[in-house]
Scaffold this motif. Sequence first.
Motif, short mmCIF file in Angstrom:
data_model
loop_
_atom_site.label_atom_id
_atom_site.label_comp_id
_atom_site.label_asym_id
_atom_site.label_seq_id
_atom_site.Cartn_x
_atom_site.Cartn_y
_atom_site.Cartn_z
N GLN A 134 0.83 -1.21 0.00
CA GLN A 134 0.00 0.00 0.00
C GLN A 134 0.87 1.26 0.00
OE1 GLN A 134 -3.04 0.11 3.04
NE2 GLN A 134 -3.79 -1.94 2.57
N THR A 158 -6.63 0.15 5.61
CA THR A 158 -5.75 1.08 4.90
C THR A 158 -4.67 1.59 5.84
OG1 THR A 158 -7.56 1.79 3.46
CG2 THR A 158 -5.62 3.23 3.61
N THR A 160 -1.87 4.09 6.97
CA THR A 160 -1.50 5.50 6.79
C THR A 160 -0.05 5.76 7.14
OG1 THR A 160 -2.28 6.03 9.03
CG2 THR A 160 -3.86 6.30 7.22
N SER A 185 -6.05 3.78 9.01
CA SER A 185 -7.12 4.76 8.85
C SER A 185 -8.43 4.22 9.43
CB SER A 185 -7.32 5.07 7.37
OG SER A 185 -8.48 5.87 7.17
#
Length: 273
Positions: A134, A158, A160, A185
């Motif tokens: 990611q 997700t 971050t 997140s």
Amino acid sequence: MRIKWAAATSAVTIAVSVIAAIPAQALPAVNMEKVLLAAQIDPRRPDSALTPGAKDHVLVVEQALQAKGFLAAQYVDGHFGTSTTTAYTNLQKSFGWSGIDTNGIPGQTSLERLGEGRFTVTNIVSAGSRISYQGKTINTRTKAMLAAAEARLGRTLTITQGSYNPGGVGASGGTHDGGGALDISVSGMSDTVKVDVVRKLREVGFAAWWRKPSQGPWEHHIHAMAVSDPHQSISAWHQSGDYYLGKNGLANGAADDGPSVTKRTWEEVQRGE
């Protein structure tokens, strides 16, 4: 005379065979998983209590550190406290290492070098290799743990902020300088979902918390540390220890504010323990 000589020769042959059949004295085995847990938890304790199941393994490591001149005899007690941590850091420095490799955390290479001729190392814990995921850097152990949590949640999380990011975010206090660190997140999540994400991360071996603006200079997010990752920074290592001691992983040392789970490492999860 020939009969006597033959008999004597046979006796010697038998004696040599018997000696050869006697195994060399086995070296003690040091369980790396147990030592890692103690190295996380013991320095954060307010006393010299021992981590369950770790004493004998820590003692062997401490005896080796003492033999090499890194640890005073008074600290060879099975408690992997701050003196043992400092001794281990000095051992790592003696190898010519620097940076995250001198974090005082017993990794496979340093344990095996310390144990040469003294002990063997079992239950190896490896952080694995660094990868990009990611768009963030993490290691393969952390990715496997994250994937296991996502499978339990039925959703993709997700990232971050990843790992190996020295100085990346000042508010993180250096927890992301080494391996095993994630910020996740919570955008679009209800409070119930946020708590469930923390729970599932904990169930697979993360020390995880839902961080709120009231706790520090940050927005809502989930902070997770892969327990027993030997590549962690010192501050991340402290958070893992605090988690096991029922604290929130922040500088105020307050009580844990996350969901209660049975604390297990990733290796224990994989074995179904």
